[in-house]
Design an enzyme around this catalytic site. Sequence first.
Site, PDB file in Angstrom:
ATOM      1  N   HIS A  67      11.458  11.145 -26.598  1.00  0.00           N
ATOM      2  CA  HIS A  67      11.223  10.575 -25.132  1.00  0.00           C
ATOM      3  C   HIS A  67      10.835   9.112 -25.201  1.00  0.00           C
ATOM      4  O   HIS A  67       9.674   8.960 -25.160  1.00  0.00           O
ATOM      5  CB  HIS A  67      10.052  11.184 -24.379  1.00  0.00           C
ATOM      6  CG  HIS A  67      10.388  11.054 -22.892  1.00  0.00           C
ATOM      7  ND1 HIS A  67      10.750  12.086 -22.086  1.00  0.00           N
ATOM      8  CD2 HIS A  67      10.146  10.094 -22.170  1.00  0.00           C
ATOM      9  CE1 HIS A  67      10.770  11.579 -20.820  1.00  0.00           C
ATOM     10  NE2 HIS A  67      10.448  10.272 -20.724  1.00  0.00           N
ATOM     11  N   HIS A  84      12.491   5.607 -23.848  1.00  0.00           N
ATOM     12  CA  HIS A  84      13.462   4.732 -22.979  1.00  0.00           C
ATOM     13  C   HIS A  84      13.679   3.252 -23.659  1.00  0.00           C
ATOM     14  O   HIS A  84      12.908   2.597 -24.028  1.00  0.00           O
ATOM     15  CB  HIS A  84      12.752   4.393 -21.478  1.00  0.00           C
ATOM     16  CG  HIS A  84      12.999   5.729 -20.712  1.00  0.00           C
ATOM     17  ND1 HIS A  84      13.849   6.174 -19.984  1.00  0.00           N
ATOM     18  CD2 HIS A  84      11.884   6.460 -20.344  1.00  0.00           C
ATOM     19  CE1 HIS A  84      13.501   7.395 -19.500  1.00  0.00           C
ATOM     20  NE2 HIS A  84      12.390   7.619 -19.923  1.00  0.00           N
ATOM     21  N   GLU A 105       6.654  15.548 -13.537  1.00  0.00           N
ATOM     22  CA  GLU A 105       5.880  14.631 -13.641  1.00  0.00           C
ATOM     23  C   GLU A 105       5.179  14.071 -12.224  1.00  0.00           C
ATOM     24  O   GLU A 105       4.002  14.360 -11.882  1.00  0.00           O
ATOM     25  CB  GLU A 105       6.159  13.445 -14.368  1.00  0.00           C
ATOM     26  CG  GLU A 105       4.895  12.401 -14.977  1.00  0.00           C
ATOM     27  CD  GLU A 105       5.315  11.169 -15.535  1.00  0.00           C
ATOM     28  OE1 GLU A 105       4.082  10.827 -16.173  1.00  0.00           O
ATOM     29  OE2 GLU A 105       6.349  10.693 -15.332  1.00  0.00           O
ATOM     30  N   ASP A 122       7.424   7.580 -23.732  1.00  0.00           N
ATOM     31  CA  ASP A 122       8.035   7.258 -22.627  1.00  0.00           C
ATOM     32  C   ASP A 122       8.360   5.683 -22.560  1.00  0.00           C
ATOM     33  O   ASP A 122       9.413   5.129 -22.765  1.00  0.00           O
ATOM     34  CB  ASP A 122       6.956   7.696 -21.738  1.00  0.00           C
ATOM     35  CG  ASP A 122       8.076   7.848 -20.332  1.00  0.00           C
ATOM     36  OD1 ASP A 122       9.030   7.401 -20.257  1.00  0.00           O
ATOM     37  OD2 ASP A 122       7.175   8.383 -19.216  1.00  0.00           O
TER      38      ASP A 122
END
Length: 344
Positions: free
Chosen positions: A19, A21, A209, A287
Amino acid sequence: MSGPDEPRSTTTLPKAHLHLHFTGSMRISTLRDLADKHGLRLPEALLAAWPPHLSGMDERGWFRFQRLYDAARACVRDEDDMRRIVREAAEDDAAEGSRWLEIQVDPTSYAPHLGGLTPTLEIVLDEAEQASKDTGTGVGVVVAASRLRHPLDARVLARLAVKHAGEAPGSVVGFGLSNDERRGITEEFGKAFDIARHGGLASVPHAGELLGPAAVSGTLDSLAPDRIGHGVRSVESDVVLQRVVDSGVALEVCPGSNVALGVYREPDEVPLERLLDAGAQIALGADDPLLFGSRLVAQYDSARDDHGLSDRQLADLARSSIRASRAPSDVKKRTLADIDDWAS
């Protein structure tokens, strides 16, 4: 080297990172370099007191987070920029013991500067393949649609992703759905995920989330995920949490994101132990290190320091990340053996 009574280094723990980005993977120094290169002015929050103070639990807080993310993305203007981000993400993960990285990108965001969706994605894939060879960390790519765009755009991306599907580093391995989960209607993206799934890609949408267990349940129903980005708020419903466990869907838990966006006030409030006790498959992720200020090893350190997980439990988390990944079978086998060595 650790002594007999010292905890083992989480940096040397072999693991997968599922995970991360594309824009959010950037080093803050790289972002500032790109802004200077293109003559762009960054918001003060990305120049002075880094990482910025964020919140995502209300519209104003999410707007500030999105504004900073958009400002960073606007600094990515050419092929060299794209390649630098992919390579540095691979280098940073390799330095943290990651044997396999799945980096998530929406080509739509960069296509206007690079001649369209296809050449944009091909640049990312080509650099992912080369960076894999150079760093020893395999890099697969997840193509992600945005909830802020029309579901028909997601279908276009899914078809493009399938054309580049594969198992080797430098291939598309999954299809995601990102951005503010309070926007868009999840069910309307079902067709895009059907296209991706039938093309052999993993289904890896975000859910659970910013929204609660109903969002997780709706995602399970409409997108048939292999993994869910975040999913932590499934703990708010025993029924939904049991669905996650029974389905075998892995959760990409990103503690740094949860705290930075105000989902939980403190690291020890992230329900990692509750998820593990229920039998959920967990893969820790960073993330958006650019905005949250912490990378993958910091998530493992938090699991140890804030939740009291033992080295054996950390090794189990690493195994779970490998098993939930789309890494080639030989990479999985070799990494699982190396995790056993670390744990012993």
